[in-house]
Design an enzyme around this catalytic site. Structure first.
Site, mmCIF file in Angstrom:
data_model
loop_
_atom_site.group_PDB
_atom_site.id
_atom_site.type_symbol
_atom_site.label_atom_id
_atom_site.label_comp_id
_atom_site.label_asym_id
_atom_site.label_seq_id
_atom_site.Cartn_x
_atom_site.Cartn_y
_atom_site.Cartn_z
ATOM 1 N N TYR A 1 0.839 -1.198 0.000
ATOM 2 C CA TYR A 1 0.000 0.000 0.000
ATOM 3 C C TYR A 1 0.871 1.244 0.000
ATOM 4 O O TYR A 1 1.851 1.321 0.759
ATOM 5 C CB TYR A 1 -0.884 -0.003 1.261
ATOM 6 C CG TYR A 1 -1.641 1.301 1.465
ATOM 7 C CD1 TYR A 1 -2.944 1.446 0.989
ATOM 8 C CD2 TYR A 1 -1.036 2.384 2.106
ATOM 9 C CE1 TYR A 1 -3.628 2.649 1.155
ATOM 10 C CE2 TYR A 1 -1.724 3.584 2.269
ATOM 11 C CZ TYR A 1 -3.010 3.707 1.787
ATOM 12 O OH TYR A 1 -3.678 4.896 1.938
ATOM 13 N N GLU B 1 -4.080 7.375 -3.472
ATOM 14 C CA GLU B 1 -3.695 6.043 -2.994
ATOM 15 C C GLU B 1 -3.394 5.090 -4.143
ATOM 16 O O GLU B 1 -4.083 5.124 -5.165
ATOM 17 C CB GLU B 1 -4.881 5.401 -2.257
ATOM 18 C CG GLU B 1 -4.951 5.642 -0.794
ATOM 19 C CD GLU B 1 -6.132 4.900 -0.186
ATOM 20 O OE1 GLU B 1 -6.283 5.001 1.034
ATOM 21 O OE2 GLU B 1 -6.912 4.227 -0.901
#
Ligand code: GDP
Ligand code: MN
Length: 376
Positions: free
Chosen positions: A101, A189
């Site tokens: 991530y 993101e």
């Protein structure tokens, strides 16, 4: 403002973030054509302003173009977290060796964009944040210098022990940071950032939320808005010039001024209720805004009582009262309403409301208590 994955992808790609080529499709036939062009083995992904599409069944791998069409058939028209899916993204299926991530979020506490990375990426990142927060590494970006090379590389090593992969990840982080500044994002993101079996580092998902206050000076970003994918009540409110955020509770709030609106929501909670929305009708005096506001609030079936809280300064209480009378003559209310107003032209307002058969309170506590009781 939320962007779709395909829009966020284009922005990140323009900034040099490596990701597989992809295209959108609005019908199963289009999905088949795109899948054929991309080599058949593809992933079909719902384009909708919601996270967790994977878990909701909105991301599916297809072994060939026919299966891609079948998946598209199934995903198009799905409702994910209350939002309808109108298009799908088709991308070549990538073989995944690891998922991590990488995200940047503007953080109020540090008043800076904060870069967050985790080697435990993928669809369970929320769970990682809640249960094993030590697996998430953070760095506040100094806006004077941006994300520096050595800082990014340090975080790159948090994801991958191999220098080449850490470097590749660091490069992606710097490009992501550049994109955040370029579009005025409050959040950007990549989840998952993957490695493939041959060691390549690639972004497989992209999410960008643009700060609404940045849109006026970025018309090309504002043009990316897809109102058909947004909550209808928020679209209606924006078009009426109201600041509105839909919430989960049952007390519909109509307030002038953002500070008073927040204080009202707090007080609703304090007395045991839950606000159905945040709504600031603004400082101007305009009965039409009240009509628009009531229309939006009453369209929400969760609303069990409506609470007006008006502190008349520039806003004139009589204008608000006239708006209430106008609105309720156009569409009779199906739920109880509690009106509290005080300040400029309060006396006139009370007269207008009393004549129309409505009680008007001046005490805020009392009004909130009554609204919470009636919504219970
Ligand atoms: P989200 O659930 O809305 O965040 O959607 P994502 O785009 O992140 O996809 C969810 C999950 O689907 C990812 O974490 C991957 O595990 C999987 N996935 C997405 N794209 C691919 C792909 O190209 N190949 C493989 N094998 N899995 C994928
Ligand atoms: Mn994702």
């Amino acid at each position: 403002m939320n962007l779709h994955e395909y829009q966020a992808r284009e922005i990140l790609q323009r900034h040099g973030v490596p990701m597989p080529e992809a295209a959108v499709a609005a019908t199963p036939a289009e999905a088949r054509t795109v899948a054929t062009r991309l080599g058949g083995k593809v992933v079909v992904k719902a384009q909708v302003h919601a996270g967790g599409r994977g878990k909701a069944g909105g991301v599916k791998l297809a072994k060939d173009a026919a299966e891609a069409a079948a998946h598209a058939q199934q995903i198009l028209g799905m409702i994910i977290k209350g939002l309808p899916v109108h298009t799908v993204l088709i991308a070549p299926a990538v073989e995944i060796a690891s998922e991590s991530y990488v995200g940047i979020i503007v953080d109020r506490a540090s008043q800076r964009p904060v870069l967050m990375v985790s080697p435990a990426g993928g669809i369970d990142i929320e769970q990682v944040a809640a249960q094993t927060p030590q697996k998430i590494h953070r760095l506040a970006i100094d806006p004077r210098f941006g994300l520096l090379g050595h800082q990014a590389l340090g975080l790159g090593f948090r994801l991958y022990p191999a220098l080449s992969q850490a470097r590749a990840a660091a490069d992606i982080m710097q490009k992501l940071a550049a994109a955040v500044y370029a579009v005025g994002a409050s959040l950007a993101e990549i989840n998952p950032l993957v490695t493939t079996p041959d060691g390549t580092v690639l972004a497989l998902d992209a999410k960008i939320v643009v700060d609404d206050n940045e849109l006026e000076r970025r018309p090309e970003i504002a043009a990316l808005r897809d109102a058909s994918a947004e909550d209808p009540s928020e679209v209606a409110a924006r078009e009426a010039g109201l600041t509105f955020i839909k919430l989960e509770g049952s007390v519909g709030c109509c307030v002038n001024g953002a500070g008073l609106a927040m204080a009202t929501m707090d007080l609703v909670q304090y007395y045991g209720g839950a606000p159905a929305n945040f709504l600031d009708i603004g400082g101007s005096s305009n009965p039409q805004k009240v009509v628009d506001a009531l229309q939006i609030i009453t369209a929400d079936h969760h609303v069990k009582a409506i609470l007006f809280n008006i502190f008349g300064g520039i806003t004139r209480c009589d204008d608000v009262a006239n708006g209430i009378v106008q609105a309720t003559s156009q569409f009779p209310l199906k739920v109880p309403m509690v009106v509290r107003l005080t300040g400029t032209n309060e006396r006139e307002a009370v007269e207008i409301l009393t004549k129309a058969g409505y009680a008007a309170l001046t005490d805020m506590d009392e009004a909130v208590k009554q609204a919470v009781e009636r919504a219970a």
